[in-house]
Design a protein around this motif. Structure first.
Motif, PDB file in Angstrom:
ATOM      1  N   ILE A  52       0.820  -1.219   0.000  1.00 54.54           N
ATOM      2  CA  ILE A  52       0.000   0.000   0.000  1.00 54.54           C
ATOM      3  C   ILE A  52       0.849   1.263   0.000  1.00 54.54           C
ATOM      4  CG2 ILE A  52      -2.006  -1.092   1.060  1.00 54.54           C
ATOM      5  CD1 ILE A  52      -1.125   0.179   3.733  1.00 54.54           C
ATOM      6  N   GLY A  53       2.157   1.109  -0.002  1.00 53.11           N
ATOM      7  CA  GLY A  53       3.018   2.291  -0.037  1.00 53.11           C
ATOM      8  C   GLY A  53       3.733   2.500   1.281  1.00 53.11           C
ATOM      9  N   LYS A  54       4.197   3.714   1.482  1.00 51.28           N
ATOM     10  CA  LYS A  54       4.949   4.033   2.696  1.00 51.28           C
ATOM     11  C   LYS A  54       4.045   4.761   3.684  1.00 51.28           C
ATOM     12  CE  LYS A  54       9.462   3.886   0.750  1.00 51.28           C
ATOM     13  NZ  LYS A  54      10.826   4.118   1.063  1.00 51.28           N
ATOM     14  N   PRO A  55       4.435   4.776   4.945  1.00 55.68           N
ATOM     15  CA  PRO A  55       3.606   5.451   5.950  1.00 55.68           C
ATOM     16  C   PRO A  55       3.317   6.907   5.606  1.00 55.68           C
ATOM     17  CG  PRO A  55       5.293   4.136   7.014  1.00 55.68           C
ATOM     18  CD  PRO A  55       5.585   4.093   5.546  1.00 55.68           C
ATOM     19  N   GLU A  56       4.305   7.601   5.007  1.00 50.00           N
ATOM     20  CA  GLU A  56       4.087   9.009   4.682  1.00 50.00           C
ATOM     21  C   GLU A  56       3.048   9.215   3.573  1.00 50.00           C
ATOM     22  OE1 GLU A  56       7.065   7.502   4.949  1.00 50.00           O
ATOM     23  OE2 GLU A  56       8.259   7.789   3.136  1.00 50.00           O
ATOM     24  N   ASP A  57       2.653   8.120   2.918  1.00 51.80           N
ATOM     25  CA  ASP A  57       1.582   8.213   1.919  1.00 51.80           C
ATOM     26  C   ASP A  57       0.207   8.348   2.579  1.00 51.80           C
ATOM     27  OD1 ASP A  57       3.506   7.853  -0.051  1.00 51.80           O
ATOM     28  OD2 ASP A  57       3.198   5.673  -0.130  1.00 51.80           O
ATOM     29  N   PHE A  58       0.189   8.193   3.901  1.00 53.09           N
ATOM     30  CA  PHE A  58      -1.084   8.241   4.640  1.00 53.09           C
ATOM     31  C   PHE A  58      -1.034   9.314   5.722  1.00 53.09           C
ATOM     32  CE2 PHE A  58      -0.599   4.032   2.901  1.00 53.09           C
ATOM     33  CZ  PHE A  58      -1.846   3.756   2.371  1.00 53.09           C
ATOM     34  N   PRO A  59      -1.253  10.554   5.364  1.00 53.62           N
ATOM     35  CA  PRO A  59      -1.291  11.586   6.398  1.00 53.62           C
ATOM     36  C   PRO A  59      -2.485  11.370   7.331  1.00 53.62           C
ATOM     37  CG  PRO A  59      -1.844  12.498   4.231  1.00 53.62           C
ATOM     38  CD  PRO A  59      -1.477  11.071   4.025  1.00 53.62           C
ATOM     39  N   VAL A  60      -2.385  11.888   8.537  1.00 49.77           N
ATOM     40  CA  VAL A  60      -3.481  11.744   9.498  1.00 49.77           C
ATOM     41  C   VAL A  60      -4.771  12.297   8.876  1.00 49.77           C
ATOM     42  CG1 VAL A  60      -4.364  12.484  11.746  1.00 49.77           C
ATOM     43  CG2 VAL A  60      -1.950  11.845  11.492  1.00 49.77           C
ATOM     44  N   GLY A  61      -5.821  11.499   8.974  1.00 51.78           N
ATOM     45  CA  GLY A  61      -7.116  11.891   8.417  1.00 51.78           C
ATOM     46  C   GLY A  61      -7.349  11.382   7.002  1.00 51.78           C
ATOM     47  N   SER A  62      -6.368  10.687   6.443  1.00 48.55           N
ATOM     48  CA  SER A  62      -6.526  10.204   5.059  1.00 48.55           C
ATOM     49  C   SER A  62      -7.165   8.818   5.025  1.00 48.55           C
ATOM     50  CB  SER A  62      -5.180  10.171   4.342  1.00 48.55           C
ATOM     51  OG  SER A  62      -4.341   9.190   4.919  1.00 48.55           O
ATOM     52  N   THR A  63      -7.807   8.542   3.923  1.00 48.77           N
ATOM     53  CA  THR A  63      -8.427   7.239   3.684  1.00 48.77           C
ATOM     54  C   THR A  63      -8.235   6.866   2.221  1.00 48.77           C
ATOM     55  OG1 THR A  63     -10.111   7.526   5.389  1.00 48.77           O
ATOM     56  CG2 THR A  63     -10.622   5.981   3.641  1.00 48.77           C
ATOM     57  N   LYS A  64      -7.851   5.631   1.984  1.00 46.77           N
ATOM     58  CA  LYS A  64      -7.747   5.134   0.611  1.00 46.77           C
ATOM     59  C   LYS A  64      -8.532   3.836   0.516  1.00 46.77           C
ATOM     60  CE  LYS A  64      -3.181   6.959  -0.527  1.00 46.77           C
ATOM     61  NZ  LYS A  64      -1.791   6.646  -0.917  1.00 46.77           N
ATOM     62  N   VAL A  65      -9.287   3.711  -0.563  1.00 49.44           N
ATOM     63  CA  VAL A  65     -10.026   2.475  -0.808  1.00 49.44           C
ATOM     64  C   VAL A  65      -9.355   1.734  -1.959  1.00 49.44           C
ATOM     65  CG1 VAL A  65     -12.225   1.481  -1.529  1.00 49.44           C
ATOM     66  CG2 VAL A  65     -12.196   3.444   0.019  1.00 49.44           C
ATOM     67  N   TYR A  66      -9.002   0.491  -1.717  1.00 49.51           N
ATOM     68  CA  TYR A  66      -8.411  -0.373  -2.744  1.00 49.51           C
ATOM     69  C   TYR A  66      -9.535  -1.261  -3.261  1.00 49.51           C
ATOM     70  CZ  TYR A  66      -4.098   1.390  -0.784  1.00 49.51           C
ATOM     71  OH  TYR A  66      -3.106   2.229  -0.353  1.00 49.51           O
ATOM     72  N   GLN A  67     -10.220  -0.762  -4.286  1.00 51.41           N
ATOM     73  CA  GLN A  67     -11.416  -1.453  -4.797  1.00 51.41           C
ATOM     74  C   GLN A  67     -11.103  -2.864  -5.277  1.00 51.41           C
ATOM     75  OE1 GLN A  67     -14.464  -0.569  -4.599  1.00 51.41           O
ATOM     76  NE2 GLN A  67     -14.413   1.624  -4.211  1.00 51.41           N
ATOM     77  N   ASP A  68      -9.958  -3.035  -5.934  1.00 53.40           N
ATOM     78  CA  ASP A  68      -9.644  -4.359  -6.468  1.00 53.40           C
ATOM     79  C   ASP A  68      -9.323  -5.368  -5.375  1.00 53.40           C
ATOM     80  OD1 ASP A  68      -7.370  -2.783  -5.984  1.00 53.40           O
ATOM     81  OD2 ASP A  68      -6.137  -4.040  -7.300  1.00 53.40           O
ATOM     82  N   LYS A  69      -9.027  -4.872  -4.178  1.00 51.39           N
ATOM     83  CA  LYS A  69      -8.723  -5.761  -3.047  1.00 51.39           C
ATOM     84  C   LYS A  69      -9.848  -5.779  -2.016  1.00 51.39           C
ATOM     85  CE  LYS A  69      -4.523  -6.298  -4.640  1.00 51.39           C
ATOM     86  NZ  LYS A  69      -4.106  -7.517  -5.288  1.00 51.39           N
ATOM     87  N   ASN A  70     -10.826  -4.879  -2.187  1.00 52.71           N
ATOM     88  CA  ASN A  70     -11.933  -4.762  -1.231  1.00 52.71           C
ATOM     89  C   ASN A  70     -11.440  -4.422   0.172  1.00 52.71           C
ATOM     90  OD1 ASN A  70     -13.813  -5.426  -3.260  1.00 52.71           O
ATOM     91  ND2 ASN A  70     -13.382  -7.578  -2.953  1.00 52.71           N
ATOM     92  N   VAL A  71     -10.566  -3.456   0.219  1.00 51.48           N
ATOM     93  CA  VAL A  71      -9.963  -3.033   1.488  1.00 51.48           C
ATOM     94  C   VAL A  71      -9.938  -1.514   1.566  1.00 51.48           C
ATOM     95  CG1 VAL A  71      -7.792  -2.978   2.800  1.00 51.48           C
ATOM     96  CG2 VAL A  71      -8.525  -5.101   1.696  1.00 51.48           C
ATOM     97  N   LEU A  72     -10.210  -1.012   2.751  1.00 44.33           N
ATOM     98  CA  LEU A  72     -10.078   0.413   3.031  1.00 44.33           C
ATOM     99  C   LEU A  72      -8.930   0.573   4.015  1.00 44.33           C
ATOM    100  CD1 LEU A  72     -12.648   3.086   3.804  1.00 44.33           C
ATOM    101  CD2 LEU A  72     -11.142   2.415   5.669  1.00 44.33           C
ATOM    102  N   VAL A  73      -8.036   1.505   3.747  1.00 45.68           N
ATOM    103  CA  VAL A  73      -6.940   1.815   4.664  1.00 45.68           C
ATOM    104  C   VAL A  73      -7.101   3.252   5.090  1.00 45.68           C
ATOM    105  CG1 VAL A  73      -4.443   1.999   4.942  1.00 45.68           C
ATOM    106  CG2 VAL A  73      -5.403   0.159   3.538  1.00 45.68           C
TER     107      VAL A  73
END
Ligand code: FES
Length: 154
Positions: A52-73
């Motif tokens: 899913i990338g590096k920790p800095e790709d996820f700033p506080v308050g961010s959300t990413k949905v991986y539709q092809d994996k059916n996962v929300l991070v």
């Protein structure tokens, strides 16, 4: 009565042909299995883990949905967490809403962390394991669940 130029197949020939076909099919599948055993790369397994990338790709308050994996991070002030979007009722894929998640199949509603608000889902959405590779990149493993509320500090 069959004649020399009769193209019809009799019952005995049919069963003989069927037996040979089944035996050859079984042999072919067995050979494929033998090839796979010493050379797993020949037919690679589908991995349940994905980067899913590096920790800095996820700033506080961010959300990413991986539709092809059916996962929300998502990341909040306490850390990073991954939630499966597979409904715990019968496996439909939930969609995100303003307040959480909703299942399109039978109407289960989940709050923002995947806890059940309205059934028929018997339990909340699964939280998934996040780990860090030596390279620093993060991976989510959809085959490993963790307790709800388990967050990775980053
Ligand atoms: S599969 Fe989600 S409520 Fe039935």
């Amino acid at each position: 009565m069959n004649t020399a130029n009769d193209d019809t197949i009799n019952r005995r020939d049919f069963f003989t042909l069927s037996t040979y076909t089944a035996a050859i099919s079984a042999l072919f599948v067995s050979i494929l299995g033998l090839l796979k055993f010493p050379m797993p790369g020949l037919f690679p397994e589908v991995s349940s883990a994905f980067k899913i990338g590096k920790p800095e790709d996820f700033p506080v308050g961010s959300t990413k949905v991986y539709q092809d994996k059916n996962v929300l991070v998502s990341r909040d002030a306490e850390g990073l967490y991954a939630v499966s979007l597979v409904c715990t009722h019968l496996g439909c894929i939930v969609s995100t809403t303003e307040k959480g998640f909703k299942c399109p199949c039978h109407g289960s509603v989940f709050d923002g962390v995947g806890s059940v608000i309205a059934g028929p889902a018997p339990k909340g959405l699964n939280w998934l394991d996040i780990s860090r590779l030596p390279t620093g990149k993060l991976i989510v493993d959809t085959s490993k669940t963790v307790d709800t509320g388990t967050k990775m500090t980053v």
